[in-house]
Write a protein that holds these residues in place. Structure first.
Motif, PDB file in Angstrom:
ATOM      1  N   GLU A  73      45.467  65.387  46.363  1.00  0.00           N
ATOM      2  CA  GLU A  73      46.122  65.842  45.355  1.00  0.00           C
ATOM      3  C   GLU A  73      46.020  67.017  44.728  1.00  0.00           C
ATOM      4  OE1 GLU A  73      46.898  62.971  43.538  1.00  0.00           O
ATOM      5  OE2 GLU A  73      48.455  61.900  45.071  1.00  0.00           O
ATOM      6  N   ASN A  74      46.393  68.000  44.289  1.00  0.00           N
ATOM      7  CA  ASN A  74      45.861  69.160  43.066  1.00  0.00           C
ATOM      8  C   ASN A  74      45.200  68.277  42.560  1.00  0.00           C
ATOM      9  OD1 ASN A  74      47.030  70.985  45.497  1.00  0.00           O
ATOM     10  ND2 ASN A  74      48.574  71.009  43.863  1.00  0.00           N
ATOM     11  N   GLY A  75      43.736  68.607  41.951  1.00  0.00           N
ATOM     12  CA  GLY A  75      43.489  68.617  40.267  1.00  0.00           C
ATOM     13  C   GLY A  75      42.319  67.360  40.447  1.00  0.00           C
ATOM     14  N   MET A  76      42.426  66.878  42.346  1.00  0.00           N
ATOM     15  CA  MET A  76      41.120  65.718  42.777  1.00  0.00           C
ATOM     16  C   MET A  76      40.018  66.525  42.617  1.00  0.00           C
ATOM     17  SD  MET A  76      41.533  63.298  45.620  1.00  0.00           S
ATOM     18  CE  MET A  76      43.073  62.321  45.283  1.00  0.00           C
ATOM     19  N   GLN A  77      38.904  65.993  42.516  1.00  0.00           N
ATOM     20  CA  GLN A  77      37.450  66.152  42.443  1.00  0.00           C
ATOM     21  C   GLN A  77      36.706  65.967  43.823  1.00  0.00           C
ATOM     22  OE1 GLN A  77      35.758  68.745  41.991  1.00  0.00           O
ATOM     23  NE2 GLN A  77      37.088  69.311  39.652  1.00  0.00           N
ATOM     24  N   VAL A  78      36.842  66.450  45.294  1.00  0.00           N
ATOM     25  CA  VAL A  78      36.822  65.890  46.179  1.00  0.00           C
ATOM     26  C   VAL A  78      34.756  66.650  47.212  1.00  0.00           C
ATOM     27  CG1 VAL A  78      38.761  65.750  46.989  1.00  0.00           C
ATOM     28  CG2 VAL A  78      37.881  67.816  47.528  1.00  0.00           C
ATOM     29  N   ILE A  79      34.513  66.195  47.809  1.00  0.00           N
ATOM     30  CA  ILE A  79      33.604  66.869  48.131  1.00  0.00           C
ATOM     31  C   ILE A  79      33.966  66.736  49.915  1.00  0.00           C
ATOM     32  CG2 ILE A  79      30.712  66.389  49.382  1.00  0.00           C
ATOM     33  CD1 ILE A  79      30.964  64.587  47.076  1.00  0.00           C
ATOM     34  N   MET A 100      36.193  64.681  54.664  1.00  0.00           N
ATOM     35  CA  MET A 100      36.445  65.113  53.025  1.00  0.00           C
ATOM     36  C   MET A 100      36.186  63.736  51.950  1.00  0.00           C
ATOM     37  SD  MET A 100      39.674  65.909  50.899  1.00  0.00           S
ATOM     38  CE  MET A 100      40.121  67.912  51.525  1.00  0.00           C
ATOM     39  N   GLU A 101      36.200  63.627  50.996  1.00  0.00           N
ATOM     40  CA  GLU A 101      36.078  62.198  50.388  1.00  0.00           C
ATOM     41  C   GLU A 101      36.206  62.763  48.806  1.00  0.00           C
ATOM     42  OE1 GLU A 101      35.597  58.873  50.902  1.00  0.00           O
ATOM     43  OE2 GLU A 101      35.487  59.096  53.305  1.00  0.00           O
ATOM     44  N   PRO A 102      36.392  61.466  47.798  1.00  0.00           N
ATOM     45  CA  PRO A 102      36.900  62.146  46.733  1.00  0.00           C
ATOM     46  C   PRO A 102      34.766  61.396  46.116  1.00  0.00           C
ATOM     47  CG  PRO A 102      38.551  60.092  47.559  1.00  0.00           C
ATOM     48  CD  PRO A 102      37.468  60.303  48.372  1.00  0.00           C
ATOM     49  N   LYS A 103      35.157  62.528  45.387  1.00  0.00           N
ATOM     50  CA  LYS A 103      34.115  62.612  44.344  1.00  0.00           C
ATOM     51  C   LYS A 103      33.474  61.113  43.267  1.00  0.00           C
ATOM     52  CE  LYS A 103      31.327  64.535  40.803  1.00  0.00           C
ATOM     53  NZ  LYS A 103      30.884  65.550  40.434  1.00  0.00           N
ATOM     54  N   GLY A 104      33.042  60.319  43.583  1.00  0.00           N
ATOM     55  CA  GLY A 104      33.315  59.160  42.552  1.00  0.00           C
ATOM     56  C   GLY A 104      33.356  57.948  43.402  1.00  0.00           C
ATOM     57  N   LEU A 105      34.505  58.135  44.026  1.00  0.00           N
ATOM     58  CA  LEU A 105      35.299  56.729  45.601  1.00  0.00           C
ATOM     59  C   LEU A 105      35.565  57.405  45.924  1.00  0.00           C
ATOM     60  CD1 LEU A 105      38.074  56.331  42.712  1.00  0.00           C
ATOM     61  CD2 LEU A 105      35.590  54.830  42.510  1.00  0.00           C
ATOM     62  N   GLY A 106      35.275  56.073  47.166  1.00  0.00           N
ATOM     63  CA  GLY A 106      35.710  56.137  48.834  1.00  0.00           C
ATOM     64  C   GLY A 106      37.001  56.312  49.031  1.00  0.00           C
TER      65      GLY A 106
END
Length: 399
Positions: A73-79, A100-106
Motif C-alpha cells: 500500500e502507498n505509504g508503507m515502509q518496505v525493504i 519485499m518485506e514490510p519494515k518492522g513486521l513480517g
C-alpha cells in the motif's frame, strides 16, 4: 568537439549504461516508502520507492508479485530485494523487485492484519451470525490431514465419550502450497453431502508459517458459506487464526473440539432422566387439571327431563308475556282508532247534514253550488239532506 571520441547512438549509449548498471548492481536491498502503487490487469506492480532525499522507480513482475503474502500500500515502509536495471525506452533507472518485506513486521503479520480488517468490515466475524452447536450430533464431519495427530485425537475422544455417532473424514492438506484451497474444498464438499450435523476443521500445532493455510481468505470464505456449524480446531493456544474468528466456535486443540461436540454416556443418561422426571411431572399436572374439569362438568350436567321441564316453563313464561303484550297492543290500537273516528266524524260532510244543513249540487254537472252566481234561472238542482234528496229548479238568482 574532439574527433577522437567515438560517436554513439542514443540506443547504444543507453545499452552501455544498462550493462554497466546491471553488472555492478546484481543484487541489492533497498529500504524506502511505497508511493504511486499501481497493479494493472497484467499482474505486474509498478511503484516508486522514496525517502526524504530521493526516489527510485520500481517494478515487481507478476511471478514475484504472486508470492507476496500481503498487499503493498502507498505509504508503507518496505525493504525490497532485487537488481537495478535501466529501462531503455525511457532511459530511466529502475529497480526490478524480487522480494519485499514490510519494515518492522513480517509479511505474514501484515497479511494477517490486512485480511482481518477487511473481513471484519464485511461482517464475517459478527457474533450474531454464529450458530450454536447441536446438542447430540448423529454425524460429525472432520476436515484435516488423514495422517496427522489431529484426527487420532478427535477419534479417541469421540469413541470414549460418544457411541453410535458417524464420523466422516474428508482428508485435506493442512500445510504448504495448495493447502488452503484443499481445506476450503473439503468444507464445501461436506456441505454438499449434507450428512454432517457439525464440522471440525483444524490440525495440530506448528509455526505461523505451518498454520498459515488457516489464515487464507479462501478458507475464511468457505467457513462463512457453510450452512453446517463449524468448529475451528487449530492446535495453538496463544495465536488466533482467521479461521478461528469466522468459525461458529473456536477450540484450542482438536481434542477440545471433540469434547465440545460429544456428550458422555453418563451426561446423556442424566439428561434423559431429567427429561423423564419433567415429563412425569407435567403429565401428573395435566391429569389433575383434567380431573378437576371433569368434576366441574359433572356438577353442571343435568338430565334431559330437567332440561325439558325448564324449557317448557320458559315457553309458558314467553306465552304469558306474548298474551299480555298482545292485549296492550290491541287496547292501544282501539284507543287510537276511536280518536281517529272522532276526528273523521268532525270533518265528515255527514256531520254537517246532521246539524240541519244541506248540500246543493248542480243537477247537470253535479258540481257543488257555493255561490248564487254558479247557477242561472231554470238550472236544475240536486239537494242532499240528512235524510233524503230533493230535486229543484232555480226560479230566481239573487246575488
Amino acid at each position: 568537439m574532439s574527433e577522437s571520441l567515438p560517436l554513439l547512438s542514443v540506443a547504444r549509449l543507453v545499452a552501455l549504461l544498462r550493462e554497466t548498471v546491471e553488472d555492478n548492481f546484481v543484487q541489492v536491498l533497498v529500504e524506502g516508502e511505497i508511493s504511486n502503487y499501481a497493479r494493472p490487469a497484467s499482474g505486474h506492480a509498478y511503484f516508486t520507492l522514496k525517502d526524504d532525499k530521493a526516489q527510485l522507480r520500481a517494478v515487481m513482475f507478476r511471478p514475484y508479485n504472486r508470492l507476496l503474502r500481503f498487499v503493498p500500500e502507498n505509504g508503507m515502509q518496505v525493504i525490497c530485494g532485487g537488481r537495478i536495471s535501466l529501462y531503455e525506452p525511457r532511459g530511466e533507472l529502475q529497480m526490478v523487485v524480487e522480494t519485499m518485506e514490510p519494515k518492522g513486521l513480517g509479511g505474514l503479520q501484515v497479511a494477517f492484519a490486512q485480511l482481518k480488517e477487511r473481513l471484519e468490515g464485511e461482517g464475517l466475524f459478527a457474533p450474531q451470525r454464529k450458530r450454536p452447536l447441536p446438542g447430540f450430533p448423529r454425524c460429525i464431519g472432520v476436515v484435516t490431514s488423514a495422517s496427522g495427530a489431529a484426527i487420532h485425537d478427535i477419534l479417541n475422544v469421540l469413541h470414549r465419550r460418544l457411541t453410535g455417532v458417524r464420523i466422516i473424514l474428508r482428508p485435506a492438506q493442512v500445510q504448504g502450497r495448495g493447502a488452503a484451497a484443499d481445506i476450503a474444498d473439503g468444507i464445501a464438499e461436506l456441505n454438499q453431502q449434507g450428512e454432517a450435523d457439525v464440522l471440525i476443521v483444524g490440525r495440530g500445532g506448528g509455526s505461523l508459517e505451518d498454520l498459515w493455510a488457516f489464515n487464507e481468505e479462501v478458507v475464511a470464505r468457505a467457513i462463512y458459506a457453510s450452512h453446517i456449524p463449524v468448529i475451528s480446531a487449530v492446535g495453538h493456544e496463544t495465536d488466533v487464526t482467521i479461521a478461528d474468528m469466522v468459525a461458529d466456535l473456536r477450540a484450542p486443540t482438536p481434542s477440545a473440539a471433540a469434547e465440545m461436540v460429544a456428550k458422555s454416556r453418563l451426561e446423556l443418561e442424566g439428561h434423559l432422566d431429567h427429561l423423564g422426571m419433567r415429563l412425569a411431572s407435567q403429565m401428573r399436572s395435566r391429569l389433575n387439571l383434567l380431573e378437576e374439569r371433569v368434576e366441574g362438568l359433572a356438577r353442571r350436567l343435568r338430565s334431559p327431563i330437567e332440561n325439558l321441564q325448564q324449557r317448557r316453563h320458559r315457553i309458558d313464561e314467553l306465552e304469558q308475556r306474548l298474551q299480555k303484550q298482545m292485549a296492550r297492543e290491541v287496547a292501544a290500537r282501539q284507543e287510537k282508532l276511536g280518536a281517529l273516528t272522532g276526528r273523521l266524524d268532525a270533518l265528515s260532510p255527514l256531520g254537517v247534514l246532521n246539524r240541519g244543513y244541506a248540500i246543493v249540487m248542480h243537477g247537470e254537472s253535479g258540481a257543488a253550488v257555493r255561490c248564487a252566481e254558479d247557477v242561472a234561472p231554470g238550472d236544475p238542482l240536486h239537494i242532499r239532506l240528512k235524510q233524503g234528496h230533493l230535486q229543484a229548479r232555480v226560479t230566481e238568482v239573487k246575488p
